[in-house]
Design an enzyme around this catalytic site. Structure first.
Site, PDB file in Angstrom:
ATOM      1  CB  SER A 116      23.865  15.003  27.330  1.00 26.70           C
ATOM      2  OG  SER A 116      25.579  15.802  26.818  1.00 26.70           O
ATOM      3  CG  HIS A 148      18.956  17.557  15.699  1.00 26.04           C
ATOM      4  ND1 HIS A 148      20.569  18.043  15.579  1.00 26.04           N
ATOM      5  CD2 HIS A 148      18.830  16.311  16.101  1.00 26.04           C
ATOM      6  CE1 HIS A 148      20.806  17.610  16.793  1.00 26.04           C
ATOM      7  NE2 HIS A 148      20.218  16.680  17.234  1.00 26.04           N
ATOM      8  CG  ASN A 157      19.240  11.862  15.830  1.00 26.29           C
ATOM      9  OD1 ASN A 157      19.706  10.912  15.119  1.00 26.29           O
ATOM     10  ND2 ASN A 157      19.582  12.593  15.594  1.00 26.29           N
ATOM     11  CD1 TRP A 158      20.459   5.029  16.847  1.00 25.97           C
ATOM     12  CD2 TRP A 158      20.777   3.916  14.910  1.00 25.97           C
ATOM     13  NE1 TRP A 158      20.409   3.710  17.105  1.00 25.97           N
ATOM     14  CE2 TRP A 158      20.357   2.354  15.729  1.00 25.97           C
ATOM     15  CE3 TRP A 158      20.791   2.452  14.004  1.00 25.97           C
ATOM     16  CZ2 TRP A 158      19.948   1.399  15.991  1.00 25.97           C
ATOM     17  CZ3 TRP A 158      20.615   1.502  13.704  1.00 25.97           C
ATOM     18  CH2 TRP A 158      20.114   0.684  15.360  1.00 25.97           C
ATOM     19  CE  LYS A 159      22.818  13.829  17.077  1.00 28.77           C
ATOM     20  NZ  LYS A 159      23.315  14.150  18.343  1.00 28.77           N
ATOM     21  N   GLY A 181      20.221  11.208  21.830  1.00 34.40           N
ATOM     22  CA  GLY A 181      21.848  10.702  20.501  1.00 34.40           C
ATOM     23  C   GLY A 181      22.375   9.207  21.059  1.00 34.40           C
ATOM     24  N   GLY A 182      23.862   9.859  21.231  1.00 35.25           N
ATOM     25  CA  GLY A 182      24.586   8.330  21.951  1.00 35.25           C
ATOM     26  C   GLY A 182      24.237   7.657  22.295  1.00 35.25           C
TER      27      GLY A 182
END
Length: 256
Positions: free
Chosen positions: A218, A100, A10-12, A239-240
């Site tokens: 995370s 989300h 998920n690159w957001k 995510g990150g």
């Protein structure tokens, strides 16, 4: 049932369409066919990157699936700034993240809105990735079970047993998203077992056995193997760590 692993990046709200090309190509170079035999790999970029990545994936025959981070429940109309499920299907999107915690907290998305989005995604032939998770205060108050089951039941209400089997569920404790903190593998495994039992209670044992359940919060190369060792965790919503091709490739290849 042998559930194939599922890893979603998920690159957001990160990366332009040009940056997305470079990141996707670098990720592709770091993987091999055996990686995709073991896991379905999904990239969920911002809307502005979807057409670019659709073209790249088709042209280079990359076995990535595309995901979207949001969808509106109506098919068309005066909804400025929104995107419909029908629009996403035309871009070869296969998965859509709904509910989300960032959408729930920042944009006030209640369970009923999540349910509408889930139905829209399913009606278009795509797979909704239903996110559930508790805040730190809810966790400390012993409300984790109540919160995540209420969110999941709200999202899956009025669906058929087959539709409940077809969704993906992502457990993302809110306190672990983007903080560097993460649930222990044992705690995550217990919550994911609870979520599987909830799907089974709503859709029957076959639905409970079929549904794929992910952990998110995370996730990184150092902790992914511990999560994946748990019976009821079938993958990760990343995510990150998914923004860096080397790091994301290491997450995908967690068994090595």
């Amino acid at each position: 049932m042998d559930r194939k692993s599922l890893i979603i990046g998920n690159w957001k709200m990160n990366l332009t369409h040009l940056e997305a090309i470079a990141v996707t190509q670098r990720l592709w170079y770091r993987l091999n066919p055996a990686d995709f035999d073991r896991a379905d790999v999904v990239i969920a970029p911002p809307f502005t990157c979807l057409r670019t990545l659709q073209t790249l994936i088709l042209a280079d025959r990359m076995p990535f699936a595309l995901g979207a981070q949001h969808v509106h429940w109506e098919q068309d109309g005066a909804f400025t700034g929104e995107v419909s499920a029908g629009m996403l299907v035309k871009l070869d999107v296969g998965y859509v993240i709904v509910g989300h915690s960032e959408r729930r907290a920042m944009f006030g998305e209640a369970d009923e809105l999540v349910r509408k989005r889930v139905r829209s995604v399913l009606s278009a032939g795509m797979t909704p990735v239903v996110c559930v998770g508790e805040t730190v205060s809810q966790r400390e108050s012993g409300e984790t079970e109540m919160v995540v089951t209420t969110q999941l039941r709200g999202a899956l209400r009025r669906l058929t047993a087959q539709q409940r089997a077809d969704v993906v569920v992502a457990y993302e404790p809110v306190w672990a998203i983007g903080t560097g903190r993460h649930a222990s593998a044992d705690d995550a495994g217990e919550v994911c077992e609870l979520l599987r039992n909830t799907v089974a209670a709503m859709g029957g044992p076959d639905a409970g056995e079929a549904v794929r359940i992910l952990y998110g919060g995370s996730v990184n190369p150092g902790n992914i193997a511990g999560f994946m060792a748990k019976t009821h965790i079938d993958g990760a919503l990343v995510g990150g760590a998914s923004l860096d091709p080397d790091t994301f490739a290491a997450v995908i290849r967690y068994w090595m």
